[in-house]
Write a protein that holds these residues in place. Structure first.
Motif, PDB file in Angstrom:
ATOM      1  N   SER A   1       0.829  -1.206   0.000  1.00 54.74           N
ATOM      2  CA  SER A   1       0.000   0.000   0.000  1.00 54.74           C
ATOM      3  C   SER A   1       0.864   1.256   0.000  1.00 54.74           C
ATOM      4  O   SER A   1       0.571   2.230  -0.707  1.00 54.74           O
ATOM      5  CB  SER A   1      -0.932   0.003   1.221  1.00 54.74           C
ATOM      6  N   LEU A   2       1.944   1.230   0.795  1.00 51.75           N
ATOM      7  CA  LEU A   2       2.853   2.376   0.836  1.00 51.75           C
ATOM      8  C   LEU A   2       3.496   2.594  -0.534  1.00 51.75           C
ATOM      9  O   LEU A   2       3.595   3.733  -1.016  1.00 51.75           O
ATOM     10  CB  LEU A   2       3.919   2.149   1.902  1.00 51.75           C
ATOM     11  N   PHE A   3       3.908   1.507  -1.162  1.00 47.32           N
ATOM     12  CA  PHE A   3       4.509   1.596  -2.494  1.00 47.32           C
ATOM     13  C   PHE A   3       3.523   2.182  -3.499  1.00 47.32           C
ATOM     14  O   PHE A   3       3.876   3.053  -4.311  1.00 47.32           O
ATOM     15  CB  PHE A   3       4.964   0.204  -2.950  1.00 47.32           C
ATOM     16  N   LEU A   4       2.263   1.719  -3.452  1.00 51.31           N
ATOM     17  CA  LEU A   4       1.244   2.189  -4.392  1.00 51.31           C
ATOM     18  C   LEU A   4       0.922   3.666  -4.173  1.00 51.31           C
ATOM     19  O   LEU A   4       0.747   4.417  -5.134  1.00 51.31           O
ATOM     20  CB  LEU A   4      -0.025   1.346  -4.257  1.00 51.31           C
ATOM     21  N   VAL A   5       0.849   4.081  -2.908  1.00 45.85           N
ATOM     22  CA  VAL A   5       0.543   5.486  -2.609  1.00 45.85           C
ATOM     23  C   VAL A   5       1.688   6.385  -3.055  1.00 45.85           C
ATOM     24  O   VAL A   5       1.465   7.455  -3.648  1.00 45.85           O
ATOM     25  CB  VAL A   5       0.249   5.666  -1.103  1.00 45.85           C
ATOM     26  N   ILE A   6       2.938   5.959  -2.779  1.00 46.20           N
ATOM     27  CA  ILE A   6       4.093   6.752  -3.207  1.00 46.20           C
ATOM     28  C   ILE A   6       4.141   6.830  -4.732  1.00 46.20           C
ATOM     29  O   ILE A   6       4.406   7.891  -5.305  1.00 46.20           O
ATOM     30  CB  ILE A   6       5.397   6.140  -2.648  1.00 46.20           C
ATOM     31  N   GLY A   7       3.882   5.701  -5.397  1.00 48.53           N
ATOM     32  CA  GLY A   7       3.863   5.694  -6.862  1.00 48.53           C
ATOM     33  C   GLY A   7       2.795   6.613  -7.416  1.00 48.53           C
ATOM     34  O   GLY A   7       3.029   7.375  -8.369  1.00 48.53           O
ATOM     35  N   ALA A   8       1.604   6.560  -6.805  1.00 49.24           N
ATOM     36  CA  ALA A   8       0.511   7.430  -7.251  1.00 49.24           C
ATOM     37  C   ALA A   8       0.858   8.898  -7.002  1.00 49.24           C
ATOM     38  O   ALA A   8       0.594   9.761  -7.845  1.00 49.24           O
ATOM     39  CB  ALA A   8      -0.774   7.063  -6.513  1.00 49.24           C
ATOM     40  N   GLY A   9       1.463   9.169  -5.838  1.00 46.57           N
ATOM     41  CA  GLY A   9       1.854  10.542  -5.526  1.00 46.57           C
ATOM     42  C   GLY A   9       2.865  11.081  -6.524  1.00 46.57           C
ATOM     43  O   GLY A   9       2.781  12.246  -6.933  1.00 46.57           O
ATOM     44  N   PHE A  10       3.796  10.227  -6.930  1.00 46.31           N
ATOM     45  CA  PHE A  10       4.802  10.651  -7.917  1.00 46.31           C
ATOM     46  C   PHE A  10       4.135  10.985  -9.252  1.00 46.31           C
ATOM     47  O   PHE A  10       4.440  12.024  -9.871  1.00 46.31           O
ATOM     48  CB  PHE A  10       5.840   9.547  -8.102  1.00 46.31           C
ATOM     49  N   LEU A  11       3.217  10.119  -9.702  1.00 49.67           N
ATOM     50  CA  LEU A  11       2.557  10.351 -10.985  1.00 49.67           C
ATOM     51  C   LEU A  11       1.659  11.576 -10.946  1.00 49.67           C
ATOM     52  O   LEU A  11       1.655  12.388 -11.879  1.00 49.67           O
ATOM     53  CB  LEU A  11       1.747   9.118 -11.387  1.00 49.67           C
ATOM     54  N   PHE A  12       0.884  11.724  -9.859  1.00 53.32           N
ATOM     55  CA  PHE A  12       0.031  12.906  -9.720  1.00 53.32           C
ATOM     56  C   PHE A  12       0.879  14.173  -9.652  1.00 53.32           C
ATOM     57  O   PHE A  12       0.554  15.192 -10.268  1.00 53.32           O
ATOM     58  CB  PHE A  12      -0.835  12.802  -8.463  1.00 53.32           C
TER      59      PHE A  12
END
Length: 269
Positions: free
Chosen positions: A170-181
């Motif tokens: 979940s942390l990986f997915l949130v960080i990845g999403a934050g980077f893309l956004f």
């Protein structure tokens, strides 16, 4: 000067309508502009964080390429016929425990080539590559019924893997999403502001500094970001949210240009 609401209320007041985003582009300093940018990115990520918290599974093949390729029909048939999981323990009664890249029961054989290996051990599924452990999955969602088809086995493996590594995934997915956004946001915001700044020498528009251009663009991004967040709360995925945000931003910008021509009412230069 008109009375200005205190920050952050002044920002929310400036994002509505088609004239306020232009006329109220002077009130914030750089610190407030940067904070507002981070806030808008965070708003976009709220639905993604909520979606991640409610997930029950996530495809393991996203992190380990071709992880399910070794699960041939022969392997699945062998498991369905000869393997049972009782109280989290695997019992294997077959006579052919070794398949290409798959071993059922016993200890890991040294005869396997140094490639992807799935070892259905007594206590769990060990996945290794080139002799290095990638993950060790305990039998929870993986049950005897999971062996009835490759699809059900894949789903069970992914579910157990996700549940046992939920925090990190979940942390990986949130960080990845934050980077893309964040990347999309700053490309749109900084790029659009730069294009508007190039008009500063023109007599047709009112923009004079990069700061007011960036302030104006942040004002224009407020409503599209709120719309994208609402759609995210209704279950839309990240790609859709980014696309919707960008489309509504462009439409909003075009409408403001149609209404104001990017000129202040008292602009006569």
């Amino acid at each position: 000067k008109r009375f200005m609401l205190p920050y952050p209320f002044s920002y929310f007041n400036s994002i509505w309508g088609f004239r306020k985003p232009l006329s109220q582009r002077f009130g914030l300093n750089w610190f407030q502009l940067i904070f507002t940018s981070i806030f808008l990115i965070s708003l976009s990520m709220v639905p993604i964080a909520i979606q991640n918290s409610s997930q029950e599974t996530y495809p393991l093949e996203t992190f380990i390429d071709d992880v399910y390729t070794p699960l041939t029909d022969e392997v699945v048939q062998d498991l369905a016929t000869n393997a049972q999981i009782v109280d989290g323990k695997l019992n294997y009664s077959g006579t052919n425990p070794s398949h290409a890249s798959v071993q059922i029961g016993g200890s890991i054989s040294s005869n396997f080539p140094e490639e992807l290996l799935l070892h259905f051990g007594e206590d769990g599924l060990l996945i290794s590559k080139q002799g290095k452990e990638l993950t060790n999955i305990h039998y929870q969602a993986i049950t005897t019924e999971s062996f009835q088809s490759k699809e059900s086995l894949m789903q069970a493996i992914s579910k157990d893997w996700f549940q046992q590594n939920r925090v990190y995934i979940s942390l990986f997915l949130v960080i990845g999403a934050g980077f893309l956004f964040g990347l999309n946001f700053f490309i749109v915001a900084l790029g659009s502001s730069l294009l508007l700044y190039f008009t500063k020498k023109s007599r047709l528009f009112s923009f004079k500094t990069y700061k007011e251009c960036y302030h104006f663009i942040l004002n224009c991004l407020g409503v599209p970001t709120l719309i994208a967040m609402i759609l995210g709360l209704l279950g839309q995925n990240m790609t859709t949210l980014i696309t919707v945000q960008n489309i509504f931003f462009v439409l909003y910008l075009v409408t403001i240009f149609y209404k104001t021509h990017f000129r202040d009412p008292d602009y006569h230069k």
